[in-house]
Design an enzyme around this catalytic site. Structure first.
Site, PDB file in Angstrom:
ATOM      1  N   LYS A 166     110.861  12.045  81.279  1.00 48.65           N
ATOM      2  CA  LYS A 166     109.765  11.215  80.781  1.00 48.65           C
ATOM      3  C   LYS A 166     109.139  10.494  81.965  1.00 48.65           C
ATOM      4  O   LYS A 166     109.797   9.716  82.665  1.00 48.65           O
ATOM      5  CB  LYS A 166     110.299  10.214  79.762  1.00 48.65           C
ATOM      6  CG  LYS A 166     109.244   9.241  79.256  1.00 48.65           C
ATOM      7  CD  LYS A 166     109.775   8.372  78.140  1.00 48.65           C
ATOM      8  CE  LYS A 166     108.745   7.339  77.731  1.00 48.65           C
ATOM      9  NZ  LYS A 166     109.258   6.462  76.676  1.00 48.65           N
TER      10      LYS A 166
ATOM     11  N   LYS B 153     107.776  15.000  78.856  1.00 46.21           N
ATOM     12  CA  LYS B 153     106.735  14.134  78.329  1.00 46.21           C
ATOM     13  C   LYS B 153     106.029  13.411  79.462  1.00 46.21           C
ATOM     14  O   LYS B 153     106.712  12.878  80.329  1.00 46.21           O
ATOM     15  CB  LYS B 153     107.388  13.119  77.385  1.00 46.21           C
ATOM     16  CG  LYS B 153     106.468  12.054  76.862  1.00 46.21           C
ATOM     17  CD  LYS B 153     107.239  11.022  76.106  1.00 46.21           C
ATOM     18  CE  LYS B 153     106.273   9.912  75.751  1.00 46.21           C
ATOM     19  NZ  LYS B 153     106.941   8.717  75.357  1.00 46.21           N
TER      20      LYS B 153
END
Ligand code: PBG
Length: 329
Positions: free
Chosen positions: A199, A252
């Site tokens: 992330k 992400k």
């Protein structure tokens, strides 16, 4: 001219031929639809930077999830907007918090809906960071180990309320292992963990932070989320999370990290998810509203590119519109 002439167009002429040789497919079962749930009743508050997405109270959330379920969308992921925030994010792991109550109601009304929960404290802390801070909540670095204990508690509360899967997104070291241990010790060893493994600290989360009112009050998230310049580090995060017990790993954001997604998909022994985040959604909607692009076609093409890069499943705010479009194909 070489013989035979390579006529690449032969298989492009008819829709049946094109469909037959299509390499990558999108199916509603591969999509996870995010929802924001808040206190109150009959609430359906628009999020200005995310046209078509709303903050919902539990009653309207249930109605919306019925629609998703009927469209064959694989799962929903819940983000909680608590009535009150505090320095330790207490509402995030309270048994009667907004998310646990939402799960119980969803499971009562739509038993076969697959419910995933986001496990993080940023929606619940008054300072907006993803964990707890030392001393006064106006400065300092998020404390890793005390935070992962709380993430473990949050996961247990979600599982006890009926969640089918938990998705830790706080980017604390050891969070997957702490959650796995906490779940197993309470008899939830069958609950899978979808780890937000790679992330990045991204500007693409801005609309989400409006939606969840979770922007950090000071500093930023670069001391725990990843530097967008790095790939090796993403692969290491993925390896570590798998070692710690992640059942799926996520990359992400998705669009500007398709190369990372490809690399992760090539080596991951577990299924890979990608999060088509709020800012990616907002850009499409904004341009489509101006009539500059065909938003529906662009959304489809984007999701296809994420699948092509290697994602098995996609978290996306386009889930519903795309599921509808797929049902008409
Ligand atoms: C953290 C979390 C965030 C998103 C999902 N989980 C926000 C953040 O890290 O600031 C962003 C998702 C999106 O932008 O759509 N709980």
């Amino acid at each position: 001219m070489p013989f035979p002439l390579h006529r690449m167009r032969r298989l492009r002429g008819q829709s049946w031929a094109r469909a037959m040789v299509r390499e990558t497919r999108l199916h509603p079962s591969q999509l996870i639809e995010p929802f924001f749930v808040k206190e109150g009743t009959r609430r359906r508050d628009p999020i200005p930077s995310m046209p078509g997405i709303f903050q919902l109270s539990i009653d309207t959330l249930v109605e919306e999830c019925k629609v998703s379920n009927a469209l064959g969308i694989g799962a929903v992921i819940l983000f909680g907007l608590p009535g009150a925030k505090d320095p330790r994010g207490g509402e995030g792991y309270a048994e009667d918090g907004i998310v646990p109550r939402a799960i119980r109601e969803l499971k009562k009304v739509i038993p076969d809906l697959y419910v995933i929960t986001d496990v993080c404290l940023c929606e619940y802390t008054d300072h907006g960071h993803c964990g707890i801070l030392p001393g006064k909540a106006t400065q300092g670095s998020v404390m890793n180990d005390p935070t992962i204990d709380l993430l473990g508690q949050q996961s247990v509360v979600h599982a006890a309320s009926g969640a089918d899967m938990v998705a830790p997104s706080a980017m604390m070291d050891g969070q997957v292992q702490a959650i796995r241990k906490a779940l197993d010790s309470r008899g939830f060893d069958s609950i899978p963990i979808l780890s937000y493994a790679a992330k990045y600290a991204s500007a693409f989360y801005a609309p989400f932070r409006d939606a969840a009112q979770s922007a950090p009050k000071f500093g930023d998230r670069r001391e725990y989320q990843m530097d967008p310049a790095n790939v090796r580090e993403a692969l290491r995060e993925v390896d570590l999370d798998i070692e710690e017990g992640a059942d799926l790993v996520m990359v992400k954001p998705a669009l500007s990290f398709l190369d990372v997604l490809r690399r992760v998909a090539e080596r991951s022994p577990v299924p890979v998810a990608a999060y088509n985040v709020s800012g990616e959604y907002a850009m499409v909607k904004a341009a489509a509203e101006r009539g500059w692009i065909d938003g529906d076609r662009i959304a489809m093409e984007i999701l296809l590119s994420i699948r092509r890069a290697g994602a098995d499943v996609i978290l996306t705010y386009h889930a519903r519109e795309v599921a509808r479009a797929l049902s008409k194909l």
